[in-house]
Design a protein around this motif. Sequence first.
Motif, PDB file in Angstrom:
ATOM      1  N   LEU A  15       0.859  -0.818   0.231  1.00 17.24           N
ATOM      2  CA  LEU A  15       0.032  -0.173  -0.305  1.00 17.24           C
ATOM      3  C   LEU A  15       1.008   1.467   0.299  1.00 17.24           C
ATOM      4  O   LEU A  15       0.528   2.193  -0.706  1.00 17.24           O
ATOM      5  N   ARG A  16       1.988   1.290   1.010  1.00 15.35           N
ATOM      6  CA  ARG A  16       3.097   2.277   0.965  1.00 15.35           C
ATOM      7  C   ARG A  16       3.320   2.600  -0.650  1.00 15.35           C
ATOM      8  O   ARG A  16       4.198   3.590  -1.139  1.00 15.35           O
ATOM      9  N   SER A  17       4.058   1.568  -0.813  1.00 12.56           N
ATOM     10  CA  SER A  17       5.125   1.492  -2.377  1.00 12.56           C
ATOM     11  C   SER A  17       3.298   1.736  -3.990  1.00 12.56           C
ATOM     12  O   SER A  17       4.290   2.444  -4.569  1.00 12.56           O
ATOM     13  N   GLU A  18       2.798   1.461  -3.440  1.00 17.99           N
ATOM     14  CA  GLU A  18       1.443   2.426  -4.520  1.00 17.99           C
ATOM     15  C   GLU A  18       1.281   3.148  -4.025  1.00 17.99           C
ATOM     16  O   GLU A  18       1.371   4.058  -5.351  1.00 17.99           O
ATOM     17  N   ARG A  19       1.461   4.265  -2.935  1.00 19.38           N
ATOM     18  CA  ARG A  19       0.996   5.752  -2.566  1.00 19.38           C
ATOM     19  C   ARG A  19       2.601   6.440  -3.738  1.00 19.38           C
ATOM     20  O   ARG A  19       2.651   7.428  -2.995  1.00 19.38           O
ATOM     21  N   GLY A  20       3.583   5.522  -3.664  1.00 17.61           N
ATOM     22  CA  GLY A  20       4.760   6.244  -3.706  1.00 17.61           C
ATOM     23  C   GLY A  20       5.381   7.111  -2.227  1.00 17.61           C
ATOM     24  O   GLY A  20       5.768   7.813  -2.050  1.00 17.61           O
ATOM     25  N   TRP A  21       4.978   6.484  -0.895  1.00 14.09           N
ATOM     26  CA  TRP A  21       5.172   6.818   0.395  1.00 14.09           C
ATOM     27  C   TRP A  21       6.621   7.063   0.990  1.00 14.09           C
ATOM     28  O   TRP A  21       6.567   5.326   0.523  1.00 14.09           O
ATOM     29  N   THR A  22       7.294   7.431   1.421  1.00  6.85           N
ATOM     30  CA  THR A  22       8.509   7.198   2.707  1.00  6.85           C
ATOM     31  C   THR A  22       7.578   6.363   3.841  1.00  6.85           C
ATOM     32  O   THR A  22       6.250   6.779   3.667  1.00  6.85           O
ATOM     33  N   SER A  56      -7.290   1.253   7.568  1.00  2.00           N
ATOM     34  CA  SER A  56      -8.136   1.301   5.856  1.00  2.00           C
ATOM     35  C   SER A  56      -8.966   3.342   5.952  1.00  2.00           C
ATOM     36  O   SER A  56      -9.096   4.112   5.506  1.00  2.00           O
ATOM     37  N   ASP A  57      -9.481   3.090   7.380  1.00  2.00           N
ATOM     38  CA  ASP A  57     -10.090   4.731   7.438  1.00  2.00           C
ATOM     39  C   ASP A  57      -9.308   5.520   6.743  1.00  2.00           C
ATOM     40  O   ASP A  57      -9.463   6.903   6.164  1.00  2.00           O
ATOM     41  N   SER A  58      -8.113   5.865   7.566  1.00  2.00           N
ATOM     42  CA  SER A  58      -6.838   7.129   7.416  1.00  2.00           C
ATOM     43  C   SER A  58      -6.615   7.084   5.280  1.00  2.00           C
ATOM     44  O   SER A  58      -6.172   7.899   5.150  1.00  2.00           O
ATOM     45  N   LEU A  59      -6.414   5.965   5.001  1.00  2.00           N
ATOM     46  CA  LEU A  59      -5.866   5.897   3.838  1.00  2.00           C
ATOM     47  C   LEU A  59      -7.579   5.757   2.579  1.00  2.00           C
ATOM     48  O   LEU A  59      -7.286   5.809   1.646  1.00  2.00           O
ATOM     49  N   GLY A  60      -8.402   5.587   2.882  1.00  2.10           N
ATOM     50  CA  GLY A  60     -10.100   6.481   2.810  1.00  2.10           C
ATOM     51  C   GLY A  60     -10.076   4.895   1.208  1.00  2.10           C
ATOM     52  O   GLY A  60     -11.070   4.970   0.302  1.00  2.10           O
ATOM     53  N   ILE A  61      -9.482   3.603   2.149  1.00  2.00           N
ATOM     54  CA  ILE A  61     -10.191   3.053   1.378  1.00  2.00           C
ATOM     55  C   ILE A  61     -10.826   1.968   2.375  1.00  2.00           C
ATOM     56  O   ILE A  61     -10.523   2.064   3.986  1.00  2.00           O
ATOM     57  N   SER A  62     -11.977   0.827   2.468  1.00  2.00           N
ATOM     58  CA  SER A  62     -12.756  -0.180   3.358  1.00  2.00           C
ATOM     59  C   SER A  62     -11.622  -0.881   4.083  1.00  2.00           C
ATOM     60  O   SER A  62     -11.134  -1.038   3.316  1.00  2.00           O
ATOM     61  N   LEU A  63     -12.090  -1.406   5.044  1.00  2.00           N
ATOM     62  CA  LEU A  63     -11.427  -2.758   4.926  1.00  2.00           C
ATOM     63  C   LEU A  63     -11.615  -3.894   4.376  1.00  2.00           C
ATOM     64  O   LEU A  63     -10.265  -4.558   4.629  1.00  2.00           O
ATOM     65  N   SER A  64     -12.261  -4.206   4.002  1.00  2.00           N
ATOM     66  CA  SER A  64     -12.087  -5.422   2.318  1.00  2.00           C
ATOM     67  C   SER A  64     -11.795  -4.745   1.592  1.00  2.00           C
ATOM     68  O   SER A  64     -10.343  -5.751   1.112  1.00  2.00           O
ATOM     69  N   ASP A  65     -11.462  -3.684   1.107  1.00  2.00           N
ATOM     70  CA  ASP A  65      -9.872  -3.416   0.232  1.00  2.00           C
ATOM     71  C   ASP A  65      -8.563  -4.065   0.437  1.00  2.00           C
ATOM     72  O   ASP A  65      -8.399  -3.668  -0.524  1.00  2.00           O
ATOM     73  N   LEU A  66      -8.695  -3.275   2.258  1.00  2.00           N
ATOM     74  CA  LEU A  66      -7.534  -3.712   2.235  1.00  2.00           C
ATOM     75  C   LEU A  66      -6.775  -4.498   2.299  1.00  2.00           C
ATOM     76  O   LEU A  66      -5.487  -4.764   1.835  1.00  2.00           O
ATOM     77  N   ARG A  71      -5.485  -4.638  -5.597  1.00  2.00           N
ATOM     78  CA  ARG A  71      -6.565  -3.601  -5.477  1.00  2.00           C
ATOM     79  C   ARG A  71      -6.819  -2.757  -6.464  1.00  2.00           C
ATOM     80  O   ARG A  71      -6.272  -1.282  -6.770  1.00  2.00           O
ATOM     81  N   ASN A  72      -7.845  -3.448  -7.992  1.00  2.00           N
ATOM     82  CA  ASN A  72      -7.472  -2.703  -8.487  1.00  2.00           C
ATOM     83  C   ASN A  72      -8.690  -1.641  -8.531  1.00  2.00           C
ATOM     84  O   ASN A  72      -9.749  -1.820  -8.177  1.00  2.00           O
ATOM     85  N   TRP A  73      -8.649  -0.636  -8.165  1.00  2.00           N
ATOM     86  CA  TRP A  73      -9.951   0.913  -7.322  1.00  2.00           C
ATOM     87  C   TRP A  73     -11.050   0.795  -8.628  1.00  2.00           C
ATOM     88  O   TRP A  73     -10.936   0.987  -9.538  1.00  2.00           O
TER      89      TRP A  73
END
Length: 198
Positions: A15-22, A56-66, A71-73
């Motif tokens: 998830l972190r990598s997909e967003r390009g986050w440190t 999941s809330d912080s990232l704006g995704i559902s727990l099931s999607d986590l 994860r093709n949104w």
Amino acid sequence: MNKDKPQLGSIIRNLRSERGWTLKQMSEAVDITMSTLSKIERGQLTLSYDKLQQVSDSLGISLSDLFAPNRNWVAADAPVTGRRAIDTLEKALRVNTNNGDIFYLCTELRQKQMVPLVCQVKARNLDEFGPLSHHRGEEFVYVLEGSVNVVTEFYSDFILNQGECMYFDSSMAHAYLIAPGFETASILSVGMSDRAQV
């Protein structure tokens, strides 16, 4: 446990990598310390259901999607019809916590209204369990094996025996403990969110 299922650490790292986050950016986004996130990514720590919900809330995704392996949104209002999932404990996504081994079921389905899981309860008292759990929505729990002592913030403790169930508002703090006189206990829990996309 099925080795093909991703582990929690790899899910968080991806998830972190997909967003390009440190690690620091992820830490700030989900309000979990960098050292804790690093340990989670390396498989040295896990997260409780409550903390997973927070992520999941912080990232704006559902727990099931986590937990979804692909994860093709999809838009939140996209129609969801004609789908199914078949799963077993051996194939489930397993997360080990201090209070239980949790097996998240049917994780390949996204935009679920419910989060089904099996928990092999570990804790025998609140010292072992830690802080009571609470999360938005409602929860159904059915005792598969043994008996559980149910502790809640608003009611007296009570025992649920094998074959018994309850349904409750899961924003009420709660805990499941192995009941006195039993060596093991396991439950089926189905959580439903007050949002439409869990």
